[in-house]
Enzyme design. Structure first.
Site, short mmCIF file in Angstrom:
data_model
loop_
_atom_site.label_atom_id
_atom_site.label_comp_id
_atom_site.label_asym_id
_atom_site.label_seq_id
_atom_site.Cartn_x
_atom_site.Cartn_y
_atom_site.Cartn_z
N GLN A 11 0.87 -1.24 0.22
CA GLN A 11 0.17 -0.04 0.04
C GLN A 11 0.78 1.35 -0.03
O GLN A 11 0.48 2.26 -0.81
CB GLN A 11 -1.02 0.14 1.10
CG GLN A 11 -2.15 1.17 1.29
CD GLN A 11 -2.48 1.38 2.64
OE1 GLN A 11 -2.33 0.62 3.62
NE2 GLN A 11 -3.58 2.26 2.65
N ARG A 35 6.10 -11.57 -3.52
CA ARG A 35 5.54 -12.40 -4.20
C ARG A 35 4.60 -11.76 -5.19
O ARG A 35 4.03 -12.42 -6.29
CB ARG A 35 4.48 -13.31 -3.35
CG ARG A 35 5.27 -14.21 -2.48
CD ARG A 35 4.39 -15.69 -1.90
NE ARG A 35 5.38 -16.22 -1.06
CZ ARG A 35 5.19 -16.68 0.01
NH1 ARG A 35 4.11 -15.82 1.01
NH2 ARG A 35 6.07 -17.35 0.77
N ASP A 52 13.21 -12.03 -1.14
CA ASP A 52 12.75 -12.22 0.14
C ASP A 52 13.62 -11.60 1.14
O ASP A 52 14.88 -11.98 1.34
CB ASP A 52 12.41 -13.64 0.28
CG ASP A 52 11.81 -14.24 1.59
OD1 ASP A 52 11.75 -13.24 2.52
OD2 ASP A 52 11.61 -15.33 1.57
N TYR A 142 2.38 -8.23 15.79
CA TYR A 142 2.76 -6.88 14.98
C TYR A 142 3.19 -5.91 15.72
O TYR A 142 4.35 -5.49 15.46
CB TYR A 142 1.27 -6.29 14.12
CG TYR A 142 1.81 -5.42 13.23
CD1 TYR A 142 2.53 -5.30 12.35
CD2 TYR A 142 1.32 -4.18 13.64
CE1 TYR A 142 2.60 -4.07 11.22
CE2 TYR A 142 1.29 -2.87 12.90
CZ TYR A 142 2.22 -3.12 11.71
OH TYR A 142 2.25 -1.83 10.83
N1 LIG Z 1 -0.63 0.80 5.95
C1 LIG Z 1 -0.71 1.32 7.12
O1 LIG Z 1 -1.70 1.61 7.49
C2 LIG Z 1 0.34 1.25 8.09
C3 LIG Z 1 0.54 1.62 9.41
C4 LIG Z 1 1.37 1.78 10.07
C5 LIG Z 1 2.73 1.33 9.85
N2 LIG Z 1 2.76 0.77 8.47
C6 LIG Z 1 3.98 0.14 8.05
O2 LIG Z 1 4.64 0.55 6.88
C7 LIG Z 1 5.24 -0.61 6.20
C8 LIG Z 1 4.54 -0.61 4.69
O3 LIG Z 1 3.16 -0.99 5.05
P1 LIG Z 1 2.31 -1.38 3.87
O4 LIG Z 1 0.91 -0.97 4.29
O5 LIG Z 1 2.52 -0.80 2.46
O6 LIG Z 1 1.86 -2.94 3.91
P2 LIG Z 1 1.51 -3.87 2.80
O7 LIG Z 1 1.20 -5.20 3.45
O8 LIG Z 1 0.58 -3.30 1.85
O9 LIG Z 1 2.74 -4.31 2.14
C9 LIG Z 1 3.66 -4.96 2.53
C10 LIG Z 1 4.82 -5.52 1.39
O10 LIG Z 1 5.72 -6.29 1.97
C11 LIG Z 1 5.99 -7.34 0.96
N3 LIG Z 1 6.50 -8.64 1.82
C12 LIG Z 1 5.82 -9.29 2.60
N4 LIG Z 1 6.70 -10.23 3.02
C13 LIG Z 1 7.91 -10.18 2.19
C14 LIG Z 1 9.20 -10.84 2.35
N5 LIG Z 1 9.50 -11.95 3.14
N6 LIG Z 1 10.23 -10.40 1.71
C15 LIG Z 1 10.02 -9.06 0.93
N7 LIG Z 1 8.96 -8.68 0.64
C16 LIG Z 1 7.68 -9.07 1.55
C17 LIG Z 1 4.68 -7.72 0.15
O11 LIG Z 1 4.81 -8.07 -0.73
C18 LIG Z 1 3.89 -6.17 0.18
O12 LIG Z 1 4.37 -5.61 -0.94
C19 LIG Z 1 5.26 -1.69 7.00
O13 LIG Z 1 6.21 -1.78 7.83
C20 LIG Z 1 4.11 -1.53 7.93
O14 LIG Z 1 4.25 -2.04 9.39
C21 LIG Z 1 1.44 0.69 7.72
#
Ligand SMILES: NC(=O)c1ccc[n+]([C@@H]2O[C@H](COP(=O)([O-])OP(=O)(O)OC[C@H]3O[C@@H](n4cnc5c(N)ncnc54)[C@H](O)[C@@H]3O)[C@@H](O)[C@H]2O)c1
Length: 318
Positions: A11, A35, A52, A142
Site C-alpha cells: 500500500q 510474491r 525475500d 505485529y
Molecule cells: N498501511 C498502514 O496503515 C501502516 C500503518 C503503520 C505502519 N505501516 C508500516 O508501513 C510499512 C509498509 O506497510 P504497507 O501498508 O505498505 O504494507 P502492505 O501489506 O501493503 O505491503 C507489505 C509489502 O511487503 C511485502 N513482503 C511481505 N513479506 C515479504 C518478504 N518476506 N520479503 C519481501 N517482501 C515481503 C509484500 O509483498 C508487500 O508488498 C510496514 O512496515 C507497515 O508495518 C503501515
C-alpha cells in the site's frame, strides 16, 4: 543517491517508490518486490529486483548489485494478518529488519527508513493525545515486532552509527493500492464500497476512533524525515506522527456528504479488540519540533480527494 525500496508493491511502497523516483530520478530507485508482481507503473518506470527479506543472501546480492546508499524498508506483515499467522509476522518483521540492518551496515548503506506503527501502543497506554514517551504494552504480534524493531534500530544507530530513521504511522488511507491486512483497512474499504455503489459491512463498531493519515502526508513524512538535518533529530525510528482522528461512523457520514445513498452496517470481528487497544489520538510534537512535521490533509479534504481519485481510477479500469 541510490535507493532500494523493499515492499515496493505494498500500500505504501507502491506510491512511495514512484514519489522517490520523481524526486531523485527513476534510475536511482530500485523497487524490490516479493510474491506480488510489480504493476506496470512501477515495472516500467525504473529498476526492480525480486527478493525475500528473510533471505539474507538475496538481500546481500541486491545490495552488491545495485549499491544503494539508502534503503526504505517497508516489507512487513501487518496487524490483522499477523494475528492469523504470528510466526510469519515475527519472521518477516523482525527477521527481515535484522537482515536489512546487518546488510546495510556491512554493505556501506548510509541511511535506512523503517516505519513503526501506533500498534506499539496497548491497553495500558493513555488513549488520548498519546505521548511520545509512554507505556507501550502491545497486544498483537505485529505490535511486539514494532516495539522490538524500534529498539533494534536504536541499537544499530548507537552501536554501528547507522543512520536509521522512522515514524510511528497511524492507519494509512490511499486510493492506489488496497491495504495489506491491517486493522484500519475498513477506512479504505468504505471508500471502495461507496464509489462502487455498494453497502459496506464494517468490521469495527461505529464509535471506534483511531488516528489516520492520508497517503500524501504519509509520503511527505517519510521523505521529510529522511532529508532532515541529522543534528536536529533527537530520536531514531519512533517519531509519533499524527494527521486526523475520527470514528468509523464519522467517516461514513463524511463520505455520505458526497454519496448520499451510502450505507454501512457494523459487524465487529477480532479486529475490534486490536482497534480498542490502540490510541484514539497521538501527540506528535517531537516530530513537529525536530523536523517540522505538519500534515496537509484533514478529514473533509481527504474524503473529497480520495473519492475523486478512486472514481477516476475505478472508471478507468472498467
Ligand atoms: N498501511 C498502514 O496503515 C501502516 C500503518 C503503520 C505502519 N505501516 C508500516 O508501513 C510499512 C509498509 O506497510 P504497507 O501498508 O505498505 O504494507 P502492505 O501489506 O501493503 O505491503 C507489505 C509489502 O511487503 C511485502 N513482503 C511481505 N513479506 C515479504 C518478504 N518476506 N520479503 C519481501 N517482501 C515481503 C509484500 O509483498 C508487500 O508488498 C510496514 O512496515 C507497515 O508495518 C503501515
Amino acid at each position: 543517491m541510490r535507493i532500494l525500496v523493499t515492499g515496493a508493491t505494498g500500500q505504501i511502497g507502491s506510491e512511495l517508490t514512484l514519489a522517490l523516483r520523481r524526486r531523485y530520478g527513476s534510475e536511482n530507485v530500485v523497487a524490490a518486490f516479493h510474491r506480488t508482481p510489480l504493476p506496470p507503473p512501477l515495472k516500467d518506470s525504473g529498476p526492480s529486483v525480486r527478493l525475500d527479506v528473510t533471505d539474507r543472501a538475496e538481500l546481500e546480492e541486491a545490495v552488491r548489485e545495485y549499491k544503494p546508499n539508502v534503503i526504505y524498508h517497508l516489507a512487513a506483515i501487518l496487524s490483522a494478518k499477523g494475528e492469523e499467522n504470528p510466526a510469519a509476522a515475527w519472521r518477516v518483521n523482525l527477521g527481515g529488519l535484522y537482515n536489512v540492518l546487518e546488510v546495510a551496515r556491512a554493505g556501506g548503506v548510509r541511511q535506512v527508513f523503517w516505519p513503526s506503527s501506533i500498534a506499539v501502543f496497548g491497553p495500558k497506554t493513555p488513549k488520548d493525545n498519546t505521548p511520545q514517551d509512554t507505556v507501550l504494552s502491545p497486544t498483537t504480534m505485529y505490535g511486539v515486532t514494532k516495539v522490538a524493531g524500534e529498539y533494534l534500530c536504536d541499537y544499530y544507530a548507537r552501536r554501528f552509527r547507522l543512520d536509521v530513521r522512522g515514524v510511528r504511522y497511524p492507519g494509512i488511507i490511499s486510493s492506489e493500492t488496497p491495504p495489506g491486512g491491517g486493522t484500519t483497512d475498513y477506512a479504505v474499504e468504505m471508500f471502495y464500497a461507496a464509489v462502487k455503489g455498494e453497502r459496506y459491512t464494517c468490521f469495527v463498531r461505529p464509535d471506534t476512533v483511531l488516528p489516520m493519515m492520508y497517503m500524501p502526508d504519509c509520503l511527505k513524512a517519510a521523505i521529510q524525515l529522511m532529508e532532515a538535518d541529522p543534528s536536529s533529530l533527537t530520536r531514531r525510528a519512533d517519531y509519533n506522527v499524527a494527521a486526523m482522528s475520527f470514528s468509523a461512523e464519522e467517516l461514513a457520514a463524511e463520505i455520505r456528504k458526497h454519496v448520499p445513498s451510502f450505507q454501512v452496517e457494523y459487524r465487529p470481528d477480532f479486529r475490534q479488540e486490536i482497534a480498542d487497544s490502540w490510541p484514539r489520538s497521538i501527540d506528535d510534537s517531537a516530530a513537529r519540533e525536530d523536523w517540522g512535521w505538519e500534515p496537509s490533509y484533514d478529514l473533509s479534504r481527504m474524503v473529497e480527494d480520495m473519492l475523486a481519485r478512486l472514481k477516476r481510477r475505478l472508471q478507468a479500469e472498467l
